[in-house]
Design an enzyme around this catalytic site. Structure first.
Site, PDB file in Angstrom:
ATOM      1  N   HIS A 224       0.970  -1.007  -0.433  1.00  0.00           N
ATOM      2  CA  HIS A 224       0.319  -0.002   0.341  1.00  0.00           C
ATOM      3  C   HIS A 224       1.026   1.041   0.138  1.00  0.00           C
ATOM      4  CE1 HIS A 224      -3.431   2.633   1.824  1.00  0.00           C
ATOM      5  NE2 HIS A 224      -3.803   2.265   0.306  1.00  0.00           N
ATOM      6  N   LYS A 226       2.957   4.006  -0.749  1.00  0.00           N
ATOM      7  CA  LYS A 226       2.933   4.981  -2.471  1.00  0.00           C
ATOM      8  C   LYS A 226       4.698   5.989  -2.778  1.00  0.00           C
ATOM      9  CE  LYS A 226      -1.475   4.694  -2.402  1.00  0.00           C
ATOM     10  NZ  LYS A 226      -2.344   5.160  -0.899  1.00  0.00           N
ATOM     11  N   ASP A 231      16.938  10.318  -8.373  1.00  0.00           N
ATOM     12  CA  ASP A 231      18.673  10.350  -7.736  1.00  0.00           C
ATOM     13  C   ASP A 231      19.036  10.285  -6.590  1.00  0.00           C
ATOM     14  OD1 ASP A 231      18.825  10.465 -10.518  1.00  0.00           O
ATOM     15  OD2 ASP A 231      18.783  12.651 -11.109  1.00  0.00           O
ATOM     16  N   HIS A 404      -9.364  11.185   0.311  1.00  0.00           N
ATOM     17  CA  HIS A 404      -8.475   9.729   0.384  1.00  0.00           C
ATOM     18  C   HIS A 404      -7.237  10.379   1.163  1.00  0.00           C
ATOM     19  CE1 HIS A 404      -5.941   6.957  -1.570  1.00  0.00           C
ATOM     20  NE2 HIS A 404      -6.634   6.058  -0.463  1.00  0.00           N
ATOM     21  N   LYS A 406      -4.678  11.251   4.381  1.00  0.00           N
ATOM     22  CA  LYS A 406      -4.662  11.039   5.273  1.00  0.00           C
ATOM     23  C   LYS A 406      -3.436  11.926   6.615  1.00  0.00           C
ATOM     24  CE  LYS A 406      -4.026   7.023   2.385  1.00  0.00           C
ATOM     25  NZ  LYS A 406      -5.550   6.890   2.440  1.00  0.00           N
ATOM     26  N   ASP A 411      -1.122  20.080  17.599  1.00  0.00           N
ATOM     27  CA  ASP A 411      -0.869  21.026  18.228  1.00  0.00           C
ATOM     28  C   ASP A 411      -0.176  21.911  17.601  1.00  0.00           C
ATOM     29  OD1 ASP A 411      -1.814  20.425  20.723  1.00  0.00           O
ATOM     30  OD2 ASP A 411       0.632  19.971  22.024  1.00  0.00           O
TER      31      ASP A 411
END
EC number: 2.7.8.-
Length: 486
Positions: A224, A226, A231, A404, A406, A411
């Site tokens: 899952h 991404k 370089d 979508h 996350k 604070d």
């Protein structure tokens, strides 16, 4: 003959109950959360054969023998690499803010290295901005490009990324592409895998779905993450799959997907690189550790910039790491806690931590999409709303599409962004990646994005919520009982 059939019948009954007893004992002996164990036992005793097959297929974390052996074999070399990295003291943060210190200490002790400083960090909040920036960076690549995604779906701007990646490979840039088999099934059915391989790109189908091996490896274990690495200096990660939302799941009835990605320059690319190297070795057996730290990191030495810690979670990585990190972040909150997630099915510990934060005076907000592409998760998540509302948590339902993103902001200083949903699959099962950023400047940027989400959301009213139909309550409780399995 009658006696023979009688014996066979009794043996079948005995074997049937022996199998149920054996699986029951296995569930009880495994160290797992009580709600999860009870849910599995309920399924097995209501639908015995279906339940047993389901448990053997999805009930335990089977990485597979071959991958497990590779994961075990890679750690000695990975440990040596981390030891060499720790000698580059100039890239590591010596201190953290008060709110971030507990989490950074946890990460250092569990993962072996501290957060790295001197990183340049940009928050990208639209797909167009992200994909166009990625194409520019690919066109400037000189040495290597590594990518891992859960979903790669051809169409729209994604095709421009594919074309630029193939062009980079043709001019001599070493390109690797690791894609989840289930999430990227449309990609693997398209002409692109052959086109990319012909251009010189290494394309690997991760965690292939094979029903004939369902008892040897858990089929719903997914890659899952991404991540994009260019370089060993430029890196991307966040919630966005390699899709153009104008062409992705248009028939789902939830609107376009809303994501965020972080673009980074600096030594954090090296720490993300070791995560990618581990994933690549687990899947292919080939070792591709990033370049030696001295050669790779010296150009990154900067006194200014963002301090970032990388948390890699999943099979073969420190157990319960992301769950512990989220709990630590929530308990560190003193003034404000804002969380965004598309799938909210938390563990009991995380739910109680969030409620406790609100009850001790922290301003707690959770932003979730009003509509969801998963019917089961939609109903299961609603089962937690009453307890959250009673504790004083503000729940915002996003109305501008499928949110979508996350993210967690504590604070205004401590930020967590990445691929982790607040559900059981992300917390305990899948390969995930999370950035922990200790910086009030980035916190202000993230707060601005979250404020925009809130402006496009409706605040859930507690009194109105308590008047919802009885059948809603029953459906919520039904799916809540199975929430440990979602």
């Amino acid at each position: 003959m009658t006696t023979f059939y009688t014996v066979i019948s009794w043996l079948s009954v005995f074997g049937y109950w022996l199998l149920i007893a054996g699986v029951t004992l296995r569930i009880l002996m495994k160290r797992r959360a009580v709600p999860s164990a009870m849910a599995w036992l309920l399924i097995i005793y209501i639908l015995p054969l279906v339940g047993i097959i389901a448990y053997l297929s999805f009930g335990e974390l089977h990485l597979g023998k071959r991958r497990a052996e590779r994961a075990k074999a890679m750690w000695p070399s990975t440990a040596r690499w981390l030891s060499e990295l720790k000698e580059c003291q100039h890239i590591f943060a010596n201190s953290n803010s008060e709110v971030a210190s507990p989490l950074f200490q946890l990460c250092e002790r569990r993962q072996g290295i501290n957060g790295v400083k001197g990183n340049q960090l940009q928050l990208l909040t639209t797909t167009d901005d992200t994909l166009k920036a990625l194409v520019r960076d690919i066109e400037l690549a000189r040495h290597n490009i590594e990518m891992v995604f859960y979903i790669w779906q051809p169409g729209g701007l994604v095709d421009q990324v594919a074309e630029s990646l193939m062009a980079a490979a043709r001019r001599g840039v070493h390109c690797r592409l690791l894609l989840d088999s289930a999430g990227s099934k449309q990609f693997f059915r398209s002409p692109y895998p052959a086109m990319m391989r012909n251009a010189g790109i290494e394309v690997v189908e991760a965690l292939k779905v094979n029903v004939f091996r369902m008892f040897l490896r858990r089929m719903d274990l997914r890659q899952h993450r991404k991540i994009v690495l260019i370089d060993n200096y430029v890196a991307y990660t966040g919630s966005m799959n390699m899709v153009d939302p104008r062409f992705f799941k248009q028939d789902a009835g939830v609107g376009q997907w809303i994501d965020m990605m972080a673009r980074m320059e600096g030594p954090v690319a090296t720490t993300l690189g070791i995560v990618y190297a581990c994933d690549w070795e687990i899947e292919t057996g080939k070792r591709i550790l990033p370049p030696p730290p001295d050669a790779n990191i010296m150009p990154f030495e900067e006194e200014t910039g963002h301090t970032i810690q990388v948390i890699a979670s999943g099979p073969g990585f420190p157990e319960e790491m992301i769950h512990q990190a989220l709990l630590t972040a929530v308990y560190a909150a003193r003034e404000q806690l804002i969380m965004t997630t598309p799938y909210f099915v938390p563990s009991d510990d995380l739910l109680h931590a969030i409620c406790t934060a609100a009850q001790r005076g922290v301003d707690v907000s959770i932003i979730v999409p009003r509509e969801n592409d998963s019917m089961m998760v939609r109903w299961a998540s609603r089962a937690f709303f009453t307890e959250l509302l009673n504790a004083g948590v503000k729940i915002y339902q996003f109305e501008g599409g499928l949110l979508h993103s996350k993210s967690v902001l504590v604070d205004g200083q401590l930020s967590l962004v990445g691929t982790v949903n607040l559900d059981m699959r992300s917390l305990w099962l899948n390969f995930e990646i999370t950035l922990v950023i200790d910086d009030d400047g980035f916190g202000a940027d993230l707060a601005q994005v979250q404020d925009d989400y809130i402006a496009r959301s409706a605040l859930l009213d507690g009194e109105r919520w308590n008047k919802r139909p009885l059948w809603h309550r029953v459906t919520e409780r039904l799916f809540y009982f199975f929430s440990p399995l979602l």
